[in-house]
Design an enzyme around this catalytic site. Sequence first.
Site, PDB file in Angstrom:
ATOM      1  N   ASP A   1       0.843  -1.196   0.000  1.00 50.31           N
ATOM      2  CA  ASP A   1       0.000   0.000   0.000  1.00 50.31           C
ATOM      3  C   ASP A   1       0.875   1.241   0.000  1.00 50.31           C
ATOM      4  OD1 ASP A   1       0.855   0.405   2.577  1.00 50.31           O
ATOM      5  OD2 ASP A   1      -1.103   0.131   3.502  1.00 50.31           O
TER       6      ASP A   1
ATOM      7  N   ASP B   1      -6.196   9.952  -6.446  1.00 54.05           N
ATOM      8  CA  ASP B   1      -6.596   9.047  -7.534  1.00 54.05           C
ATOM      9  C   ASP B   1      -5.497   8.933  -8.584  1.00 54.05           C
ATOM     10  OD1 ASP B   1      -8.980   8.644  -6.260  1.00 54.05           O
ATOM     11  OD2 ASP B   1     -10.167   9.945  -7.589  1.00 54.05           O
TER      12      ASP B   1
ATOM     13  N   GLU C   1      -5.988   2.147  -0.765  1.00 51.19           N
ATOM     14  CA  GLU C   1      -4.660   2.319  -1.353  1.00 51.19           C
ATOM     15  C   GLU C   1      -3.854   1.032  -1.335  1.00 51.19           C
ATOM     16  OE1 GLU C   1      -4.014   3.202   3.055  1.00 51.19           O
ATOM     17  OE2 GLU C   1      -5.636   3.268   1.583  1.00 51.19           O
TER      18      GLU C   1
END
Length: 479
Positions: A347, A364, A391
Amino acid sequence: MNQSGQEAVQLLHIHSGRNEVRLAWTVGLFLLAVSAAVLPFGSIMLPEVKPFLPAFIAWFILGDILTAYMLFSRYRASRSLPMLILSCTYLYTGLITIPHILVFPGVFSPTGLLGAGDQSAVWLWTFWHGGFPVGILAYLLSQRLYTRPVESRKVLLYGLIAVAGTVLLVFAVYLLATRGNDLLPRIIQKGNFRILITSGVGPVVWALNLIALAGTLWKHRGRSILHLWLTIASLAFLLDVTVTLYSGARYSLGWYAARINSLVAATAVICALIYEVNRLYVRLVKQHDLLQASQTELKQANDQLLRLSSLDGLTEIPNRRRFDGVLALEMDACARSGKPLSLLMLDVDHFKAYNDHYGHQGGDRVLKLIAKRLERAIDGTKGTAARYGGEEFGIILPGYSMKEAMIIGENIRGMVEKERIPHEASASGSYVTISIGAYSIYPSMDTQREEIISLADRALYSAKAGGRNRVSYNGSAQA
């Protein structure tokens, strides 16, 4: 009539359009004009053309029997009893012309064949031209009485009975016209059949044809192609009888003209049926094309649905659902083959802080970029990269050992770091980085998917605890 029967009848009865009606009116008016022009001169005698009658009868037989066959096929498709009656009507007119030509004097022998008497030919003509309108009236009446389709198991039985009955009827009429020649009233004398009118037989035949024409017009009004040209056939039959009665003798102008009307009567319906078959074929081709187009659209929609259901909408790589499915399949495959399976869970470091500082659109963009780097990193392998949630991402590497998985993980970490995406809110550096947890196993058929994910997540937590921007294997940090 039940729904299936109604659908079959509607499919087979093509409605007549403006062009078809205009053509039918043109043919009908032409027949009326020619017949009206011939009537005053109908008794004028013309040379006896020997081949004319056999050629005319051959055409008539062929036309009517083909019409009967096509109507019978329509009966089998629609299971409509009235259609069977109409088919047998044309079968009757086609078959009865065979003994008519054989007993006709001067064609195959001076007095005719098959035991012909001097009245046999004219009586067969009478039964021919009287039988047709009777069949049409029976057809119209049956449409009111028999509205339910014939049971599927009885279609062939009813058809055989009707055809056999028609053949027997023609044979009985032939016997009556030949063996009973001397018992029947005299309606011809030395080729002159004006007695047909004075005896009342001719007017009865004429009246039957008039009633049949009126009934067809009143019942259907030419709304379908079949009934439009059945009306023309009925008109031609009526004009045939009319001109014949007024001609007074064989081989007169009226007699020849009447035969032309008979040919129209024999040809009109079969032409309509052929036209309908062609229309149905065109319709079938169009429906086939539409079906293929619909199937293509359906396949595209299914592909799109599958893509939407298995891909993440933001990053356009496989989603959590797809990840779980692939992991289960690859675990089974590795368990059967005895090969290892590695899993990377990763992540973005301090992603919440990044979102708070740069906004969700900025976050994003980072997720999309990382997804592209993951796909590039596993390009050429059998691996699968997916967005696991938020994420967090996962990479499945079937057949890869711990060492190989660590190399790929480090390659991914380095690729993201080299992008040097500013992250001013990061507590561990100035740029966006990722942490990766790796786990490798030789799965068995009893290995649980959740177990592998949990162990890879544990390695990921270890990488975070070790300072982030690193790869950890089962809790053992690797810089």
